[in-house]
Design a protein around this motif. Sequence first.
Motif, PDB file in Angstrom:
ATOM      1  N   TRP A 111      -0.378  -1.949   2.559  1.00  0.00           N
ATOM      2  CA  TRP A 111      -1.051  -2.625   2.999  1.00  0.00           C
ATOM      3  C   TRP A 111      -0.648  -3.109   4.646  1.00  0.00           C
ATOM      4  O   TRP A 111       0.613  -3.841   4.393  1.00  0.00           O
ATOM      5  N   ASP A 112      -1.812  -3.353   4.862  1.00  0.00           N
ATOM      6  CA  ASP A 112      -1.283  -4.072   6.789  1.00  0.00           C
ATOM      7  C   ASP A 112      -0.886  -5.709   6.755  1.00  0.00           C
ATOM      8  O   ASP A 112       0.395  -5.970   7.263  1.00  0.00           O
ATOM      9  N   GLN A 113      -1.197  -6.532   5.602  1.00  0.00           N
ATOM     10  CA  GLN A 113      -0.088  -7.769   5.077  1.00  0.00           C
ATOM     11  C   GLN A 113       1.687  -7.297   5.314  1.00  0.00           C
ATOM     12  O   GLN A 113       2.232  -6.604   4.161  1.00  0.00           O
ATOM     13  N   PRO A 114       2.093  -8.804   5.752  1.00  0.00           N
ATOM     14  CA  PRO A 114       3.737  -8.229   5.256  1.00  0.00           C
ATOM     15  C   PRO A 114       3.654  -9.010   3.446  1.00  0.00           C
ATOM     16  O   PRO A 114       3.083  -9.417   2.900  1.00  0.00           O
ATOM     17  N   GLY A 115       4.865  -7.648   3.622  1.00  0.00           N
ATOM     18  CA  GLY A 115       5.320  -7.641   1.503  1.00  0.00           C
ATOM     19  C   GLY A 115       4.227  -7.091   0.617  1.00  0.00           C
ATOM     20  O   GLY A 115       4.060  -6.760  -0.229  1.00  0.00           O
ATOM     21  N   ALA A 116       2.985  -6.175   1.809  1.00  0.00           N
ATOM     22  CA  ALA A 116       1.929  -5.463   0.913  1.00  0.00           C
ATOM     23  C   ALA A 116       2.821  -4.382  -0.197  1.00  0.00           C
ATOM     24  O   ALA A 116       3.428  -4.139   0.046  1.00  0.00           O
ATOM     25  N   PRO A 117       1.804  -4.177  -1.125  1.00  0.00           N
ATOM     26  CA  PRO A 117       1.856  -2.850  -2.218  1.00  0.00           C
ATOM     27  C   PRO A 117       1.979  -1.496  -0.919  1.00  0.00           C
ATOM     28  O   PRO A 117       1.014  -1.351  -0.081  1.00  0.00           O
ATOM     29  N   ALA A 118       2.569  -1.217  -1.765  1.00  0.00           N
ATOM     30  CA  ALA A 118       1.991   1.209  -1.237  1.00  0.00           C
ATOM     31  C   ALA A 118       0.883   0.776  -1.218  1.00  0.00           C
ATOM     32  O   ALA A 118      -0.265   0.069  -1.723  1.00  0.00           O
ATOM     33  N   TYR A 119      -0.095   1.581  -0.652  1.00  0.00           N
ATOM     34  CA  TYR A 119      -1.376   2.521   0.101  1.00  0.00           C
ATOM     35  C   TYR A 119      -2.013   2.241  -1.733  1.00  0.00           C
ATOM     36  O   TYR A 119      -3.159   2.010  -2.367  1.00  0.00           O
ATOM     37  N   PHE A 120      -1.316   3.272  -2.632  1.00  0.00           N
ATOM     38  CA  PHE A 120      -1.660   3.831  -3.646  1.00  0.00           C
ATOM     39  C   PHE A 120      -1.799   2.984  -5.030  1.00  0.00           C
ATOM     40  O   PHE A 120      -1.946   3.055  -6.205  1.00  0.00           O
ATOM     41  N   ASP A 121      -0.772   1.572  -4.370  1.00  0.00           N
ATOM     42  CA  ASP A 121      -1.390   0.887  -5.541  1.00  0.00           C
ATOM     43  C   ASP A 121      -2.083  -0.221  -5.481  1.00  0.00           C
ATOM     44  O   ASP A 121      -2.779  -1.000  -6.183  1.00  0.00           O
ATOM     45  N   GLY A 122      -2.568  -0.459  -4.359  1.00  0.00           N
ATOM     46  CA  GLY A 122      -4.157  -1.206  -4.633  1.00  0.00           C
ATOM     47  C   GLY A 122      -3.639  -2.090  -3.390  1.00  0.00           C
ATOM     48  O   GLY A 122      -2.811  -2.498  -3.372  1.00  0.00           O
ATOM     49  N   GLU A 123      -5.005  -3.130  -3.176  1.00  0.00           N
ATOM     50  CA  GLU A 123      -5.418  -4.348  -3.004  1.00  0.00           C
ATOM     51  C   GLU A 123      -5.747  -5.175  -3.929  1.00  0.00           C
ATOM     52  O   GLU A 123      -5.740  -4.832  -4.600  1.00  0.00           O
ATOM     53  N   THR A 124      -6.610  -6.097  -2.773  1.00  0.00           N
ATOM     54  CA  THR A 124      -7.532  -7.336  -3.925  1.00  0.00           C
ATOM     55  C   THR A 124      -8.720  -7.408  -4.088  1.00  0.00           C
ATOM     56  O   THR A 124      -8.952  -7.410  -4.744  1.00  0.00           O
ATOM     57  N   GLU A 125      -9.486  -6.840  -3.188  1.00  0.00           N
ATOM     58  CA  GLU A 125     -11.234  -6.688  -2.609  1.00  0.00           C
ATOM     59  C   GLU A 125     -11.407  -4.841  -4.087  1.00  0.00           C
ATOM     60  O   GLU A 125     -11.259  -4.010  -3.518  1.00  0.00           O
ATOM     61  N   PRO A 126     -12.620  -4.436  -5.305  1.00  0.00           N
ATOM     62  CA  PRO A 126     -13.115  -3.640  -5.366  1.00  0.00           C
ATOM     63  C   PRO A 126     -13.245  -2.803  -4.915  1.00  0.00           C
ATOM     64  O   PRO A 126     -13.007  -1.868  -5.339  1.00  0.00           O
ATOM     65  N   CYS A 127     -14.258  -3.453  -3.518  1.00  0.00           N
ATOM     66  CA  CYS A 127     -14.241  -2.227  -2.667  1.00  0.00           C
ATOM     67  C   CYS A 127     -13.634  -1.233  -1.994  1.00  0.00           C
ATOM     68  O   CYS A 127     -13.913   0.224  -2.598  1.00  0.00           O
ATOM     69  N   VAL A 128     -12.835  -1.659  -2.048  1.00  0.00           N
ATOM     70  CA  VAL A 128     -11.291  -1.306  -1.609  1.00  0.00           C
ATOM     71  C   VAL A 128     -10.740  -0.126  -2.582  1.00  0.00           C
ATOM     72  O   VAL A 128     -10.611   1.201  -2.059  1.00  0.00           O
ATOM     73  N   ASN A 129     -10.359  -0.963  -3.747  1.00  0.00           N
ATOM     74  CA  ASN A 129      -9.152  -0.145  -4.584  1.00  0.00           C
ATOM     75  C   ASN A 129     -10.176   0.804  -5.458  1.00  0.00           C
ATOM     76  O   ASN A 129     -10.055   2.184  -5.872  1.00  0.00           O
ATOM     77  N   GLY A 130     -12.096   0.596  -5.681  1.00  0.00           N
ATOM     78  CA  GLY A 130     -12.336   1.527  -5.438  1.00  0.00           C
ATOM     79  C   GLY A 130     -12.399   3.192  -4.968  1.00  0.00           C
ATOM     80  O   GLY A 130     -11.737   4.110  -5.239  1.00  0.00           O
ATOM     81  N   VAL A 131     -12.398   2.640  -3.499  1.00  0.00           N
ATOM     82  CA  VAL A 131     -12.573   4.266  -3.145  1.00  0.00           C
ATOM     83  C   VAL A 131     -10.740   4.340  -3.102  1.00  0.00           C
ATOM     84  O   VAL A 131     -10.722   5.412  -3.520  1.00  0.00           O
ATOM     85  N   VAL A 132      -9.227   3.768  -2.558  1.00  0.00           N
ATOM     86  CA  VAL A 132      -8.181   4.134  -3.096  1.00  0.00           C
ATOM     87  C   VAL A 132      -8.013   4.673  -4.755  1.00  0.00           C
ATOM     88  O   VAL A 132      -7.984   5.764  -4.736  1.00  0.00           O
ATOM     89  N   LEU A 133      -8.889   4.779  -5.417  1.00  0.00           N
ATOM     90  CA  LEU A 133      -9.281   5.482  -6.627  1.00  0.00           C
ATOM     91  C   LEU A 133      -9.628   6.532  -6.906  1.00  0.00           C
ATOM     92  O   LEU A 133      -8.856   7.478  -7.730  1.00  0.00           O
ATOM     93  N   THR A 134     -11.182   6.830  -5.941  1.00  0.00           N
ATOM     94  CA  THR A 134     -10.860   7.204  -5.668  1.00  0.00           C
ATOM     95  C   THR A 134      -9.945   8.625  -4.867  1.00  0.00           C
ATOM     96  O   THR A 134     -10.485  10.357  -4.972  1.00  0.00           O
ATOM     97  N   VAL A 135      -9.725   8.246  -3.879  1.00  0.00           N
ATOM     98  CA  VAL A 135      -9.005   9.095  -3.333  1.00  0.00           C
ATOM     99  C   VAL A 135      -7.538   9.344  -3.651  1.00  0.00           C
ATOM    100  O   VAL A 135      -7.057  10.631  -3.525  1.00  0.00           O
ATOM    101  N   ALA A 136      -6.927   8.661  -4.492  1.00  0.00           N
ATOM    102  CA  ALA A 136      -5.616   9.279  -5.454  1.00  0.00           C
ATOM    103  C   ALA A 136      -6.085   9.993  -6.383  1.00  0.00           C
ATOM    104  O   ALA A 136      -5.372  10.794  -6.610  1.00  0.00           O
ATOM    105  N   THR A 137      -7.458  10.232  -6.669  1.00  0.00           N
ATOM    106  CA  THR A 137      -7.985  11.525  -8.158  1.00  0.00           C
ATOM    107  C   THR A 137      -7.966  12.592  -7.245  1.00  0.00           C
ATOM    108  O   THR A 137      -7.686  13.781  -8.101  1.00  0.00           O
ATOM    109  N   ALA A 138      -8.351  12.176  -6.350  1.00  0.00           N
ATOM    110  CA  ALA A 138      -8.764  13.055  -5.699  1.00  0.00           C
ATOM    111  C   ALA A 138      -7.979  14.507  -5.080  1.00  0.00           C
ATOM    112  O   ALA A 138      -7.456  15.831  -5.240  1.00  0.00           O
ATOM    113  N   PHE A 139      -6.253  13.411  -4.786  1.00  0.00           N
ATOM    114  CA  PHE A 139      -4.932  14.410  -4.213  1.00  0.00           C
ATOM    115  C   PHE A 139      -4.224  13.889  -5.289  1.00  0.00           C
ATOM    116  O   PHE A 139      -3.024  13.996  -5.093  1.00  0.00           O
ATOM    117  N   GLY A 140      -4.301  13.477  -6.388  1.00  0.00           N
ATOM    118  CA  GLY A 140      -3.317  14.250  -8.165  1.00  0.00           C
ATOM    119  C   GLY A 140      -2.751  13.000  -7.570  1.00  0.00           C
ATOM    120  O   GLY A 140      -1.299  12.852  -8.252  1.00  0.00           O
TER     121      GLY A 140
END
Length: 316
Positions: A111-140
């Motif tokens: 994620w864009d912030q310094p020291g942020a987690p990996a993309y597929f670990d998500g961030e803080t906002e639920p609307c963002v994380n919901g889409v991350v989960l859809t993407v993660a599931t779609a691509f295994g």
Amino acid sequence: MDVIEYLMEGDPAIRWQAMRDLADAAPEAVAVERARVADEGWGARLLALQAEDGLWDGGVYRPGWVDRERPMYDAWTATHFSLQQLADFGADPADARVRRAIGRVRDHVRWDQPGAPAYFDGETEPCVNGVVLTVATAFGEPGDTVVRTLLDGQLADGGWNCRAEYGAEVSSLHSTICVLEGLRDWEQATGGTVRSRAARLAGEEYLLERRLFLSRRTGAVIDPRFTMASYPVRWYYEVVRGLEYLRRTYPEPDPRCEEALALLRSARRADGRWTLANEHSGPTSFAMEGEEEGLPSRWVTLRALRILRWAGDPIG
């Protein structure tokens, strides 16, 4: 023109879904058409825009060129929304080009912030994380970390709100639909957990209690934009998105869908198609041919027809 013929003249991302969901084509024929998504048309164009570092347009949620002093600036060209679009296109996760693209994201993108987690670990906002989960599931990719974050962030009324970390106590349909889609996809892939199923059901009740777009207290339309079909949906809620979620989740419509279904039926044009009523503003990676606000839309028509088929309506 027959409406199915109209859809079949579109991009492979449209064609394979129309074959599967509306034309009852043989699975082998659907698979052949789906394979074209990564090879030609919109899917191939999107894959070609990814850099070797895994990013689209130099950023994760916002493009690298966006002025960070303009936090409300909307651009849809960065990695997060490009991945959402690739999942919408239905790019085959087994395709070598898709595996390479997802591998770059998994191995390099944070994620864009310094020291942020990996993309597929998500961030803080639920609307963002919901889409991350859809993407993660779609691509295994695993989504367990994102699921835990989402479940911990559910509000007392059953939904989610990206402003909860700033004190919001009432859920948002925008945030809630993103989370519900992600949880449904993850549960269908993994079986889910008792807690995830309970959270999803509570979120569905939040949606259904409002009959997908009406105030529970007054019965008035919550936001006129909820009645306007859009595509791509990004993080926004609208009735067609809510109905699409329920179509993929329930064997038949809940009675509380009736007003939303009536709204969808009333929007059908005399030629059997639906219009793209609301195009969310902001720079895009490329224009999708035939998708312009105020004109007939293959994406909206595809979504509308499979919803109405689920509701028992004839599609011809």
